[in-house]
Structure formats: structure tokens, C-alpha cells
Write a protein that holds these residues in place. Structure first.
Motif, PDB file in Angstrom:
ATOM      1  N   ASN A  78       0.860  -1.179   0.000  1.00  0.00           N
ATOM      2  CA  ASN A  78       0.000   0.000   0.000  1.00  0.00           C
ATOM      3  C   ASN A  78       0.898   1.232   0.000  1.00  0.00           C
ATOM      4  OD1 ASN A  78      -1.842   2.031   0.299  1.00  0.00           O
ATOM      5  ND2 ASN A  78      -2.432   1.490   2.372  1.00  0.00           N
ATOM      6  N   PHE A  79       1.093   1.815  -1.175  1.00  0.00           N
ATOM      7  CA  PHE A  79       1.955   2.986  -1.296  1.00  0.00           C
ATOM      8  C   PHE A  79       1.196   4.302  -1.284  1.00  0.00           C
ATOM      9  CE2 PHE A  79       5.374   0.155  -2.143  1.00  0.00           C
ATOM     10  CZ  PHE A  79       6.465   0.858  -1.654  1.00  0.00           C
ATOM     11  N   SER A  80      -0.088   4.272  -0.993  1.00  0.00           N
ATOM     12  CA  SER A  80      -0.864   5.511  -1.015  1.00  0.00           C
ATOM     13  C   SER A  80      -0.321   6.593  -0.078  1.00  0.00           C
ATOM     14  CB  SER A  80      -2.343   5.237  -0.741  1.00  0.00           C
ATOM     15  OG  SER A  80      -2.520   4.626   0.513  1.00  0.00           O
ATOM     16  N   PRO A  81       0.306   6.276   1.063  1.00  0.00           N
ATOM     17  CA  PRO A  81       0.850   7.352   1.898  1.00  0.00           C
ATOM     18  C   PRO A  81       2.145   7.961   1.347  1.00  0.00           C
ATOM     19  CG  PRO A  81       0.461   5.374   3.215  1.00  0.00           C
ATOM     20  CD  PRO A  81       0.324   4.995   1.766  1.00  0.00           C
ATOM     21  N   TYR A  82       2.761   7.306   0.364  1.00  0.00           N
ATOM     22  CA  TYR A  82       4.069   7.736  -0.130  1.00  0.00           C
ATOM     23  C   TYR A  82       3.956   8.640  -1.353  1.00  0.00           C
ATOM     24  CZ  TYR A  82       6.100   4.475   3.146  1.00  0.00           C
ATOM     25  OH  TYR A  82       6.464   3.841   4.307  1.00  0.00           O
ATOM     26  N   ALA A  83       5.007   9.430  -1.585  1.00  0.00           N
ATOM     27  CA  ALA A  83       5.004  10.405  -2.674  1.00  0.00           C
ATOM     28  C   ALA A  83       6.012  10.088  -3.774  1.00  0.00           C
ATOM     29  CB  ALA A  83       5.307  11.804  -2.111  1.00  0.00           C
ATOM     30  N   VAL A  84       6.782   9.006  -3.639  1.00  0.00           N
ATOM     31  CA  VAL A  84       7.851   8.724  -4.598  1.00  0.00           C
ATOM     32  C   VAL A  84       7.283   8.651  -6.018  1.00  0.00           C
ATOM     33  CG1 VAL A  84       7.793   6.209  -4.252  1.00  0.00           C
ATOM     34  CG2 VAL A  84       9.852   7.294  -5.099  1.00  0.00           C
ATOM     35  N   SER A  85       7.767   9.584  -6.853  1.00  0.00           N
ATOM     36  CA  SER A  85       7.262   9.650  -8.220  1.00  0.00           C
ATOM     37  C   SER A  85       8.352   9.410  -9.262  1.00  0.00           C
ATOM     38  CB  SER A  85       6.584  10.996  -8.482  1.00  0.00           C
ATOM     39  OG  SER A  85       7.500  12.051  -8.311  1.00  0.00           O
ATOM     40  N   LYS A  86       9.634   9.578  -8.867  1.00  0.00           N
ATOM     41  CA  LYS A  86      10.718   9.358  -9.827  1.00  0.00           C
ATOM     42  C   LYS A  86      11.848   8.592  -9.154  1.00  0.00           C
ATOM     43  CE  LYS A  86      14.015  11.464 -12.961  1.00  0.00           C
ATOM     44  NZ  LYS A  86      14.619  12.692 -13.476  1.00  0.00           N
ATOM     45  N   ILE A  87      12.292   7.538  -9.843  1.00  0.00           N
ATOM     46  CA  ILE A  87      13.447   6.778  -9.385  1.00  0.00           C
ATOM     47  C   ILE A  87      14.450   6.727 -10.525  1.00  0.00           C
ATOM     48  CG2 ILE A  87      14.313   4.531  -8.633  1.00  0.00           C
ATOM     49  CD1 ILE A  87      11.639   4.063  -7.250  1.00  0.00           C
ATOM     50  N   THR A  88      15.677   7.100 -10.213  1.00  0.00           N
ATOM     51  CA  THR A  88      16.777   7.034 -11.163  1.00  0.00           C
ATOM     52  C   THR A  88      17.699   5.908 -10.720  1.00  0.00           C
ATOM     53  OG1 THR A  88      16.657   9.407 -11.599  1.00  0.00           O
ATOM     54  CG2 THR A  88      18.716   8.300 -12.185  1.00  0.00           C
ATOM     55  N   ILE A  89      18.004   5.019 -11.643  1.00  0.00           N
ATOM     56  CA  ILE A  89      18.932   3.924 -11.390  1.00  0.00           C
ATOM     57  C   ILE A  89      20.223   4.248 -12.128  1.00  0.00           C
ATOM     58  CG2 ILE A  89      19.350   1.439 -11.639  1.00  0.00           C
ATOM     59  CD1 ILE A  89      17.027   2.151  -9.707  1.00  0.00           C
TER      60      ILE A  89
END
Length: 133
Positions: A78-89
Motif C-alpha cells: 500500500n503505497f498511497s501514503p508515499y510520494a515517490v514519483s521518480k526513481i533514477t537507477i
């Protein structure tokens, strides 16, 4: 280590350097304001992202936020509380199985600085907000 940044609610951006070889489970648990995350590989351990170790229930990027338990067939993250929108690898040889699965807030994944040669099964499963790779 495990829960290293737990509940750092004001943290909005984090870059983990390539010198880090493993990241603990729930390292980012409660870090609900992180929007951008830069990681040296798409797993919790470099061996997994290099295809030298098997994927298990504590090796995907979601495991940095929420502990999934013993199987991926149970209740989804359940990621609804989180804001992570961009991940760079920035490295690694592969995108392992389940690497980003369940990250519903994720909109963008940047792999442009890598030499990724394969993408594992269910790598982007349930990434319902994903718009750009």
C-alpha cells in the motif's frame, strides 16, 4: 541498515552512492515525502542487480519502504501514503524480478545512465501511475 531513515518525513530527495553495496529492509519506512530517489541499482543488494544472487522477499525497491512478508502473492503493497514519483537507477546489469512492483505512485523511472541488459518478470507490476521510462 534496516530502517536507517525511518520516519524522516521531511526528506524529499535522496541519492544513494554507488559505493553502497546493500540497503536494509524498510530503510525508507515512513519517509512519505520522498519524491525523487536515486539508487545505484534496482534492488536492495548489488549482487541481485548484477544477476549474481536470487530475488527473494527482501530484494525489491518496495522493500526499502514497506516489508512485504514472506510471499508476493499475499496483500499488495500500500503505497498511497508515499510520494515517490521518480526513481533514477545509475548502475547494475539487470532489472530484477519484482524490482518496482507495487509502486503505485511511481511516474518515472530513469535508466539512461545504465547498461541494463534485461528486465525481469513482474518488474513493473502494478505500477499504475507509471508514465515514462
Amino acid at each position: 541498515g534496516d530502517r536507517a531513515f525511518k520516519d524522516c518525513k521531511n526528506l524529499v530527495e535522496l541519492t544513494i552512492p554507488e559505493t553502497v553495496k546493500s540497503m536494509g529492509k524498510e530503510m525508507l519506512n515512513g519517509c512519505t515525502s520522498i519524491k525523487e530517489l536515486t539508487l545505484p541499482y534496482a534492488a536492495t543488494r548489488v549482487e541481485v542487480a548484477n544477476g549474481e544472487a536470487e530475488v527473494n522477499d527482501q530484494t525489491s525497491i518496495p522493500d526499502l519502504f514497506i516489508s512485504y512478508g514472506s510471499t508476493r502473492d499475499n496483500t499488495p503493497y500500500n503505497f498511497s501514503p508515499y510520494a515517490v514519483s521518480k526513481i533514477t537507477i545509475t548502475g547494475g546489469k539487470i532489472i530484477p524480478d519484482y524490482a518496482f512492483s507495487g509502486l503505485t505512485t511511481l511516474e518515472e523511472v530513469d535508466l539512461s545512465g545504465t547498461d541494463i541488459s534485461s528486465i525481469g518478470k513482474y518488474a513493473f507490476y502494478e505500477c499504475t501511475g507509471l508514465k515514462k521510462i
